[in-house]
Write a protein that holds these residues in place. Structure first.
Motif, PDB file in Angstrom:
ATOM      1  N   LEU A  97       8.406  56.754  25.848  1.00  0.00           N
ATOM      2  CA  LEU A  97       9.792  57.211  26.009  1.00  0.00           C
ATOM      3  C   LEU A  97      10.760  56.026  25.963  1.00  0.00           C
ATOM      4  CD1 LEU A  97       9.269  59.915  28.786  1.00  0.00           C
ATOM      5  CD2 LEU A  97      10.034  60.342  26.455  1.00  0.00           C
ATOM      6  N   LEU A  98      10.386  54.934  26.618  1.00  0.00           N
ATOM      7  CA  LEU A  98      11.239  53.742  26.607  1.00  0.00           C
ATOM      8  C   LEU A  98      11.410  53.225  25.178  1.00  0.00           C
ATOM      9  CD1 LEU A  98      12.820  51.480  28.021  1.00  0.00           C
ATOM     10  CD2 LEU A  98      10.658  50.288  28.389  1.00  0.00           C
ATOM     11  N   ALA A  99      10.301  53.185  24.424  1.00  0.00           N
ATOM     12  CA  ALA A  99      10.363  52.694  23.039  1.00  0.00           C
ATOM     13  C   ALA A  99      11.305  53.568  22.201  1.00  0.00           C
ATOM     14  CB  ALA A  99       8.965  52.680  22.431  1.00  0.00           C
ATOM     15  N   GLU A 100      11.174  54.889  22.349  1.00  0.00           N
ATOM     16  CA  GLU A 100      12.031  55.785  21.557  1.00  0.00           C
ATOM     17  C   GLU A 100      13.506  55.620  21.903  1.00  0.00           C
ATOM     18  OE1 GLU A 100      10.995  59.736  20.402  1.00  0.00           O
ATOM     19  OE2 GLU A 100       9.069  59.584  21.421  1.00  0.00           O
ATOM     20  N   MET A 101      13.785  55.377  23.193  1.00  0.00           N
ATOM     21  CA  MET A 101      15.186  55.253  23.621  1.00  0.00           C
ATOM     22  C   MET A 101      15.783  53.900  23.257  1.00  0.00           C
ATOM     23  SD  MET A 101      15.344  57.057  27.357  1.00  0.00           S
ATOM     24  CE  MET A 101      14.208  55.967  28.178  1.00  0.00           C
ATOM     25  N   SER A 102      14.911  52.876  23.161  1.00  0.00           N
ATOM     26  CA  SER A 102      15.429  51.512  22.990  1.00  0.00           C
ATOM     27  C   SER A 102      16.227  51.341  21.693  1.00  0.00           C
ATOM     28  CB  SER A 102      14.282  50.500  23.045  1.00  0.00           C
ATOM     29  OG  SER A 102      13.383  50.728  21.978  1.00  0.00           O
ATOM     30  N   SER A 103      15.924  52.164  20.674  1.00  0.00           N
ATOM     31  CA  SER A 103      16.651  52.048  19.394  1.00  0.00           C
ATOM     32  C   SER A 103      18.123  52.433  19.534  1.00  0.00           C
ATOM     33  CB  SER A 103      16.045  52.965  18.329  1.00  0.00           C
ATOM     34  OG  SER A 103      14.688  53.110  18.500  1.00  0.00           O
ATOM     35  N   PHE A 104      18.445  53.235  20.550  1.00  0.00           N
ATOM     36  CA  PHE A 104      19.811  53.752  20.663  1.00  0.00           C
ATOM     37  C   PHE A 104      20.543  53.226  21.899  1.00  0.00           C
ATOM     38  CE2 PHE A 104      17.297  57.117  18.471  1.00  0.00           C
ATOM     39  CZ  PHE A 104      17.855  56.920  17.211  1.00  0.00           C
ATOM     40  N   CYS A 105      20.077  52.072  22.384  1.00  0.00           N
ATOM     41  CA  CYS A 105      20.707  51.488  23.578  1.00  0.00           C
ATOM     42  C   CYS A 105      22.005  50.791  23.172  1.00  0.00           C
ATOM     43  CB  CYS A 105      19.734  50.501  24.211  1.00  0.00           C
ATOM     44  SG  CYS A 105      20.323  49.864  25.769  1.00  0.00           S
ATOM     45  N   GLY A 106      23.064  51.038  23.915  1.00  0.00           N
ATOM     46  CA  GLY A 106      24.353  50.394  23.631  1.00  0.00           C
ATOM     47  C   GLY A 106      24.453  49.071  24.384  1.00  0.00           C
ATOM     48  N   ASP A 107      25.671  48.664  24.712  1.00  0.00           N
ATOM     49  CA  ASP A 107      25.860  47.404  25.444  1.00  0.00           C
ATOM     50  C   ASP A 107      25.381  47.570  26.878  1.00  0.00           C
ATOM     51  OD1 ASP A 107      26.949  46.342  23.189  1.00  0.00           O
ATOM     52  OD2 ASP A 107      29.015  46.888  23.716  1.00  0.00           O
TER      53      ASP A 107
ATOM     54  N   GLN B 162      13.746  45.671  19.941  1.00  0.00           N
ATOM     55  CA  GLN B 162      15.026  46.399  19.826  1.00  0.00           C
ATOM     56  C   GLN B 162      16.096  45.779  20.727  1.00  0.00           C
ATOM     57  OE1 GLN B 162      15.886  49.035  17.785  1.00  0.00           O
ATOM     58  NE2 GLN B 162      13.901  48.795  16.815  1.00  0.00           N
ATOM     59  N   LEU B 163      15.740  45.536  21.999  1.00  0.00           N
ATOM     60  CA  LEU B 163      16.730  44.982  22.928  1.00  0.00           C
ATOM     61  C   LEU B 163      16.975  43.503  22.651  1.00  0.00           C
ATOM     62  CD1 LEU B 163      15.835  46.645  26.369  1.00  0.00           C
ATOM     63  CD2 LEU B 163      17.431  47.419  24.630  1.00  0.00           C
ATOM     64  N   GLY B 164      15.947  42.818  22.121  1.00  0.00           N
ATOM     65  CA  GLY B 164      16.080  41.393  21.801  1.00  0.00           C
ATOM     66  C   GLY B 164      17.155  41.132  20.750  1.00  0.00           C
ATOM     67  N   ARG B 165      17.390  42.116  19.897  1.00  0.00           N
ATOM     68  CA  ARG B 165      18.448  41.980  18.878  1.00  0.00           C
ATOM     69  C   ARG B 165      19.805  41.724  19.512  1.00  0.00           C
ATOM     70  NH1 ARG B 165      16.846  47.173  15.073  1.00  0.00           N
ATOM     71  NH2 ARG B 165      15.036  46.177  14.109  1.00  0.00           N
ATOM     72  N   LYS B 166      19.959  42.252  20.717  1.00  0.00           N
ATOM     73  CA  LYS B 166      21.259  42.124  21.399  1.00  0.00           C
ATOM     74  C   LYS B 166      21.419  40.758  22.060  1.00  0.00           C
ATOM     75  CE  LYS B 166      21.291  47.080  22.327  1.00  0.00           C
ATOM     76  NZ  LYS B 166      22.366  47.388  21.375  1.00  0.00           N
TER      77      LYS B 166
ATOM     78  N   SER C 139      21.526  58.985  19.582  1.00  0.00           N
ATOM     79  CA  SER C 139      21.780  58.592  18.193  1.00  0.00           C
ATOM     80  C   SER C 139      22.588  57.310  18.226  1.00  0.00           C
ATOM     81  CB  SER C 139      22.580  59.687  17.473  1.00  0.00           C
ATOM     82  OG  SER C 139      23.873  59.774  18.073  1.00  0.00           O
ATOM     83  N   LYS C 140      22.988  56.831  17.052  1.00  0.00           N
ATOM     84  CA  LYS C 140      23.775  55.584  17.054  1.00  0.00           C
ATOM     85  C   LYS C 140      25.138  55.775  17.715  1.00  0.00           C
ATOM     86  CE  LYS C 140      25.624  55.841  12.300  1.00  0.00           C
ATOM     87  NZ  LYS C 140      25.301  57.206  11.915  1.00  0.00           N
ATOM     88  N   ASN C 141      25.558  57.024  17.860  1.00  0.00           N
ATOM     89  CA  ASN C 141      26.844  57.293  18.531  1.00  0.00           C
ATOM     90  C   ASN C 141      26.692  57.788  19.970  1.00  0.00           C
ATOM     91  OD1 ASN C 141      28.410  56.739  16.185  1.00  0.00           O
ATOM     92  ND2 ASN C 141      27.736  58.704  15.351  1.00  0.00           N
ATOM     93  N   VAL C 142      25.506  58.293  20.298  1.00  0.00           N
ATOM     94  CA  VAL C 142      25.251  58.780  21.665  1.00  0.00           C
ATOM     95  C   VAL C 142      24.177  57.873  22.259  1.00  0.00           C
ATOM     96  CG1 VAL C 142      24.515  60.756  23.067  1.00  0.00           C
ATOM     97  CG2 VAL C 142      25.807  61.144  20.965  1.00  0.00           C
ATOM     98  N   HIS C 143      24.601  56.988  23.140  1.00  0.00           N
ATOM     99  CA  HIS C 143      23.715  55.908  23.574  1.00  0.00           C
ATOM    100  C   HIS C 143      22.792  56.266  24.741  1.00  0.00           C
ATOM    101  CE1 HIS C 143      26.736  52.939  21.599  1.00  0.00           C
ATOM    102  NE2 HIS C 143      25.894  53.455  20.737  1.00  0.00           N
TER     103      HIS C 143
END
Length: 500
Positions: free
Chosen positions: A266-276, A329-333, A227-231
């Motif tokens: 699986l990678l796509a689903e996880m990419s939304s919740f990747c932290g730093d 998703q990762l490009g946003r960072k 989630s947005k809190n559990v990366h």
């Protein structure tokens, strides 16, 4: 009276009538003779193993009456061993007896269950785990206290040191259902448990089906916890660094599974919740390079404008949706990746590929919309139309993401719902369903419409769709097939036989 009770105990060596009476009277007067407790429990056990099924059932039904004080864990242990019964009425009696002593002393009962899971026979272990995974959630809050849940977590960690894939999935079901683990820190704990099982420190071996399977099985368990809190950073990093570069050489023991698409989903689903991410730029580069593999350059044209005999490249929309979404998703960072980290030549090449893909996409979207126009209800449920509906979701998603990347500078603001995920709100003018599709044939391409201008003659590349376009169930796809101890260990040699 002690002699009279002893006589009842001796009844277990008699005929059927004496045994039936003993099965009733041993538990009835048990509490009055603490000094004969051991003999009484052993006598009742003999009846639980009698050849006569009616005597066995009677003896099992009365077992909870022996579950007092220090005897309770022993009774729980016995009942757990009796779960191996193949007689359905007997099996149900054992289940009910276990549930009734659970309500007397949950920790004591769990002690018996876990001791058998850790040391008992395979059939007992299997059924004890199943009992926990189905019955714990039915117990009231006053039974499942915080202390009891902590005990379950501690004991489960011991079991998780040596499990099969199927057992691991069941334990994740047990643990994620615990109230105390519904919090952010609880979810974080579960993610760490999964990461430990996935062994993200090990070298990834793409040619070992069990190694690949273990990673996928674990990742599927982790995805619903993010989630947005559990990366998901640790998993996304591992996928970018170890799995993506080996995508084409992945092997799986699961027949008919498109393993590459499964990994990319699986990678796509996880990419939304990747932290730093520590090595963000290098991982984004790996993702970008993999995306380029599926984004072909336009075929060269001869001087007369005809295709120079080169075969049209296949556009693999399902793969591109996953890779483009993950990159977005990762490009946003690192928003200046395309403009600042790539040289001008690379960026120009990427734009040409995007443009070519987008052109093919537009033709395909038009054809799909035309094919689905006016279709509702039952008409949308045919296999062919279900595939077209999902195909439309995929192509629309890619279209939105490509438009974002065409902005100057590239934008990362649009949000899309991945094609296999349930859609919360339907977009106007678009057919949306969330049904599974299993047909293996790609949608047929309808003939292109009339051309407006000779210079616009364009043969759209054919679209290749995976046979698993729809959503997939985390628990049902692939994985270790039933307690063979493959990959996740055969769980060593344990003591066998009755250990009452």
């Amino acid at each position: 009276h002690k002699d009279a009770y002893q006589a009842i105990l001796d009844g277990v060596k008699g005929g059927a009538k004496e045994k039936r009476l003993a099965a009733q009277f041993i538990p009835k007067f048990f509490k009055h003779f603490p000094e004969l407790a051991d003999s009484a429990i052993n006598a009742q056990l003999d009846l639980c193993e009698d050849e006569d099924v009616s005597i066995r059932r009677q003896a099992i039904k009365e077992l909870p009456q022996f579950a007092t004080g220090d005897n309770l864990p022993r009774v729980a242990d016995i009942l757990t061993q009796l779960l191996q019964s193949d007689d359905s009425a007997e099996f149900n009696l054992v289940n009910n007896a276990l549930l009734s002593i659970f309500k007397m002393d949950a920790k004591g009962t769990l002690g018996g269950l876990f001791s058998q899971i850790l040391q008992g026979e395979d059939i007992v272990r299997e059924r004890a785990i199943k009992f926990l995974s189905t019955k714990l959630k039915t117990l009231p809050e006053e039974v499942m206290t915080k202390e009891v849940e902590e005990f379950i977590l501690t004991e489960s960690k011991k079991v998780l040191e040596d499990v099969t894939g199927e057992e691991f999935v069941l334990f994740m079901k047990i643990l994620s259902g615990l109230k105390s683990l519904q919090t952010v820190s609880g979810r974080q704990q579960l993610v760490e448990l999964v990461a430990e099982q996935a062994d993200l420190e090990q070298t990834f071996n793409p040619s070992d089906p069990d190694c690949v399977d273990r990673l996928l099985q674990c990742t599927r368990q982790a995805v619903p916890l993010f989630s947005k809190n559990v990366h998901s950073t640790k998993f996304v990093t591992y996928f970018c660094e170890h799995v993506l570069p080996n995508l084409s050489s992945l092997t799986t023991p699961v027949e008919g599974l498109d393993i590459q698409l499964e990994v990319l989903k699986l990678l796509a689903e996880m990419s939304s919740f990747c932290g730093d991410m520590e090595k963000l730029e290098s991982n984004l580069k790996k993702l970008f390079d993999k995306l380029l593999e599926y984004m072909p350059l336009p075929p060269e044209e001869a001087e007369n404008g005809e295709n120079a005999g080169n075969e049209e490249p296949k556009l693999q929309f399902s793969y591109v949706e996953c890779l483009l979404y993950s990159f977005h998703q990762l490009g946003r960072k690192l928003p200046d990746f395309l403009t600042g980290k790539l040289n001008a030549e690379k960026l120009k090449d990427f734009k040409i590929r995007l443009q070519y893909f987008a052109r093919g996409l537009q033709v395909y979207i038009r054809q799909l919309r035309l094919a689905l126009q006016g279709k509702t209800g039952e008409a949308l449920k045919t296999e062919e139309n279900k595939i077209k509906v999902v195909a439309l979701k995929i192509t629309n998603n890619i279209n939105v993401l490509i438009k974002d990347l065409f902005h100057i500078p590239p934008s990362y603001k649009s949000t899309v719902t991945l094609s296999w995920k349930p859609v919360q709100k339907a977009d106007a003018g678009q057919k949306r369903t969330t049904e599974d599709t299993t047909s293996s044939s790609p949608p047929k391409k309808s003939p292109a419409g009339p051309k407006r201008d000779a210079r616009q003659i364009y043969n759209p590349p054919s679209g290749k769709y995976s046979s698993n376009l729809g959503s997939f169930s985390y628990e049902q796809r692939g994985g270790f097939r039933g307690g063979r101890g493959r990959g996740w260990g055969g769980r060593g040699n344990r003591s066998r036989g009755r250990i009452y």
